[in-house]
Design an enzyme around this catalytic site. Structure first.
Site, PDB file in Angstrom:
ATOM      1  N   LYS A 114     145.607 -14.228  24.757  1.00  0.00           N
ATOM      2  CA  LYS A 114     144.154 -14.064  24.660  1.00  0.00           C
ATOM      3  C   LYS A 114     143.731 -13.872  23.214  1.00  0.00           C
ATOM      4  O   LYS A 114     142.697 -14.390  22.800  1.00  0.00           O
ATOM      5  CB  LYS A 114     143.681 -12.898  25.536  1.00  0.00           C
ATOM      6  CG  LYS A 114     143.658 -13.269  27.007  1.00  0.00           C
ATOM      7  CD  LYS A 114     142.777 -12.361  27.826  1.00  0.00           C
ATOM      8  CE  LYS A 114     142.711 -12.885  29.261  1.00  0.00           C
ATOM      9  NZ  LYS A 114     142.027 -11.997  30.170  1.00  0.00           N
ATOM     10  N   LYS A 193     148.508 -21.655  32.892  1.00  0.00           N
ATOM     11  CA  LYS A 193     148.060 -21.178  34.203  1.00  0.00           C
ATOM     12  C   LYS A 193     146.548 -21.352  34.342  1.00  0.00           C
ATOM     13  O   LYS A 193     145.830 -21.352  33.339  1.00  0.00           O
ATOM     14  CB  LYS A 193     148.491 -19.723  34.428  1.00  0.00           C
ATOM     15  CG  LYS A 193     147.547 -18.694  33.893  1.00  0.00           C
ATOM     16  CD  LYS A 193     147.848 -17.308  34.457  1.00  0.00           C
ATOM     17  CE  LYS A 193     146.795 -16.354  33.913  1.00  0.00           C
ATOM     18  NZ  LYS A 193     145.947 -15.759  34.892  1.00  0.00           N
ATOM     19  N   LYS A 196     140.336 -17.872  34.781  1.00  0.00           N
ATOM     20  CA  LYS A 196     138.863 -17.820  34.842  1.00  0.00           C
ATOM     21  C   LYS A 196     138.258 -18.090  33.473  1.00  0.00           C
ATOM     22  O   LYS A 196     137.212 -18.701  33.362  1.00  0.00           O
ATOM     23  CB  LYS A 196     138.408 -16.414  35.260  1.00  0.00           C
ATOM     24  CG  LYS A 196     138.644 -16.053  36.689  1.00  0.00           C
ATOM     25  CD  LYS A 196     137.966 -14.700  36.942  1.00  0.00           C
ATOM     26  CE  LYS A 196     138.889 -13.739  37.647  1.00  0.00           C
ATOM     27  NZ  LYS A 196     139.573 -12.809  36.757  1.00  0.00           N
TER      28      LYS A 196
HETATM   29  N1  AQP Z   1     146.756 -19.123  37.967  1.00  0.00           N
HETATM   30  C1  AQP Z   1     147.072 -18.122  38.775  1.00  0.00           C
HETATM   31  N2  AQP Z   1     147.956 -18.297  39.763  1.00  0.00           N
HETATM   32  C2  AQP Z   1     148.290 -17.285  40.615  1.00  0.00           C
HETATM   33  N3  AQP Z   1     147.740 -16.045  40.529  1.00  0.00           N
HETATM   34  C3  AQP Z   1     146.834 -15.842  39.559  1.00  0.00           C
HETATM   35  N4  AQP Z   1     146.106 -14.758  39.206  1.00  0.00           N
HETATM   36  C4  AQP Z   1     145.343 -15.057  38.125  1.00  0.00           C
HETATM   37  N5  AQP Z   1     145.534 -16.326  37.757  1.00  0.00           N
HETATM   38  C5  AQP Z   1     146.456 -16.849  38.629  1.00  0.00           C
HETATM   39  C6  AQP Z   1     146.158 -13.498  39.904  1.00  0.00           C
HETATM   40  O1  AQP Z   1     144.831 -13.199  40.339  1.00  0.00           O
HETATM   41  C7  AQP Z   1     144.663 -11.796  40.330  1.00  0.00           C
HETATM   42  C8  AQP Z   1     143.383 -11.438  39.648  1.00  0.00           C
HETATM   43  O2  AQP Z   1     143.475 -11.705  38.298  1.00  0.00           O
HETATM   44  P1  AQP Z   1     142.595 -10.918  37.247  1.00  0.00           P
HETATM   45  O3  AQP Z   1     141.230 -11.374  37.307  1.00  0.00           O
HETATM   46  O4  AQP Z   1     142.714  -9.466  37.403  1.00  0.00           O
HETATM   47  O5  AQP Z   1     143.268 -11.262  35.893  1.00  0.00           O
HETATM   48  P2  AQP Z   1     143.946 -12.507  35.333  1.00  0.00           P
HETATM   49  O6  AQP Z   1     145.360 -12.570  35.802  1.00  0.00           O
HETATM   50  O7  AQP Z   1     143.791 -12.411  33.872  1.00  0.00           O
HETATM   51  O8  AQP Z   1     143.116 -13.704  35.955  1.00  0.00           O
HETATM   52  P3  AQP Z   1     142.508 -14.942  35.239  1.00  0.00           P
HETATM   53  O9  AQP Z   1     141.958 -15.856  36.256  1.00  0.00           O
HETATM   54  O10 AQP Z   1     143.491 -15.549  34.292  1.00  0.00           O
HETATM   55  O11 AQP Z   1     141.289 -14.353  34.430  1.00  0.00           O
HETATM   56  P4  AQP Z   1     141.035 -14.268  32.886  1.00  0.00           P
HETATM   57  O12 AQP Z   1     140.999 -15.659  32.385  1.00  0.00           O
HETATM   58  O13 AQP Z   1     139.711 -13.569  32.801  1.00  0.00           O
HETATM   59  O14 AQP Z   1     142.139 -13.462  32.287  1.00  0.00           O
HETATM   60  C9  AQP Z   1     145.894 -11.189  39.653  1.00  0.00           C
HETATM   61  O15 AQP Z   1     146.761 -10.708  40.645  1.00  0.00           O
HETATM   62  C10 AQP Z   1     146.506 -12.357  38.959  1.00  0.00           C
HETATM   63  O16 AQP Z   1     147.904 -12.229  38.826  1.00  0.00           O
END
Ligand code: AQP
Length: 331
Positions: A114, A193, A196
């Site tokens: 990030k 991966k 969001k």
């Molecule tokens: N690509 C993914 N595949 C499987 N699981 C995923 N998770 C996130 N991306 C994937 C799981 O979703 C849950 C919620 O995630 P989060 O919002 O708490 O944080 P994150 O992992 O940082 O999710 P994002 O989508 O990547 O958001 P941003 O871009 O804002 O950081 C978690 O259990 C995560 O493992």
């Protein structure tokens, strides 16, 4: 006593199929199994590390809360709450920050990734200490998450152990629970991966059928024509095979396995394969999208579903924090 399961999702954008297949779908399964005492929360404090405007942030909170309910989380079966409504999270995070070695935080890959693409802040750097507090306040044994969270979970175990050895047995060391799709990859770049914060590679949970079709048909795949699972040489096709396997499950029944799908698509081209992925995903995601649209008609009711959980979470977390303050010598 049933083992405690806890997890949360950060309202930092709209939910995508990675969030659903890696985490939210599992929350619902665990809740409905009746085997666990489940806590699911919206980690809104974590969203402060991102630069959304107050209006956007509030919208994301409502959006994810609605998705929780639309996907099947039920306040009668699980404790559903909002992190910022439970002050013990931020308070315990400070205690944990104070015993967490800098080096442990410096090696976190999510922080490194990030900080390479956005302006960093101290919250982003110390987020794993807050995440540890989120989990260990409730004596959670199991944390259903995607595998991108494994490193943070490992730190939670380390910090729980460290606190216990310094101040006496207080916390349980939590373990991660993964689904068969622990890492859904970006449709635009299957080596990264789905996230969001990088929306152009996301298939969102509330994408309309036409949008799903368009995104899947234009998902990046590799040169070649064989539909075969090989993450090293065919990451795009492998990702779609995993998504399709998940999307072919119905009710409590398992979906088609990857070898079954490879057999089904032997001799077919990528276009035919992608069309089948879209055709399975559209009805698989439709019930959530439709339920969400219905729930959105009355947003106040959505937040009400979290009010009882907020109270219960405050009681449990408040008691644990009191124990911590006593153990560290705060009087
Ligand atoms: N690509 C993914 N595949 C499987 N699981 C995923 N998770 C996130 N991306 C994937 C799981 O979703 C849950 C919620 O995630 P989060 O919002 O708490 O944080 P994150 O992992 O940082 O999710 P994002 O989508 O990547 O958001 P941003 O871009 O804002 O950081 C978690 O259990 C995560 O493992």
């Amino acid at each position: 006593m049933k083992p405690i399961v806890l997890s949360g999702i950060t309202p930092s954008g709209k939910l995508h199929v990675g969030n659903y297949l890696g985490a939210l779908h599992n929350f619902v399964q665990l809740q409905n199994s009746g085997k666990y005492n489940c806590y699911f929360f919206l980690s809104d404090l974590h969203s402060l590390t991102e630069s959304a405007s107050p209006i956007e942030r509030a919208d994301h909170i409502i959006d994810i809360a609605t998705n929780y309910l639309a996907a099947g989380l039920d306040p009668k079966k699980s404790t559903l709450f909002i992190q910022s409504h439970v002050p013990a999270h931020a308070e315990l995070a400070w205690v944990l920050n104070s015993i967490c070695p800098m080096g442990e935080l410096e090696r976190m890959t999510q922080y490194k990734d990030k900080s390479a693409r956005m302006e960093t802040n101290a919250g982003l750097f110390t987020y794993p200490a807050l995440m540890t507090a989120d989990i260990i306040l409730y004596d959670a044994e199991f944390v259903p998450v995607g595998d991108d969270q494994d490193q943070h979970l490992e730190l939670a175990r380390t910090l729980a152990r460290k606190f216990n050895s310094r101040f006496g047995e207080t916390f349980i060391e939590p373990k991660a629970l993964h689904t068969a799709t622990p890492r859904v990859m970006s449709l635009a770049d299957p080596l990264k991966k789905m996230s969001k914060s990088v929306p152009n590679g996301c298939l969102f949970l509330d994408d309309e059928p036409e949008v799903i079709k368009k995104k899947i048909m234009s998902a990046v795949t590799d040169s070649g024509s064989e539909v075969k699972f090989d993450e090293a040489s065919k990451p795009g096709v492998s990702n779609l095979l995993m998504i399709l396997s998940a999307a072919t499950r119905h009710g409590g029944q398992a979906g088609k396995t990857i070898p079954e799908l490879e057999k089904e698509f032997a001799g077919k081209n990528y276009g035919q394969f992608k069309a089948a992925v879209a055709e399975s995903l559209i009805p698989y995601l439709a019930p959530i999208r439709e339920k969400k649209a219905k729930l959105m008609e009355d947003p106040k009711k959505i937040l009400k579903a979290f009010a009882t959980g907020d109270k219960k979470a405050n009681k449990v977390a408040g008691a644990k924090l009191k124990e911590v303050y006593e153990k560290v010598g705060l009087i």
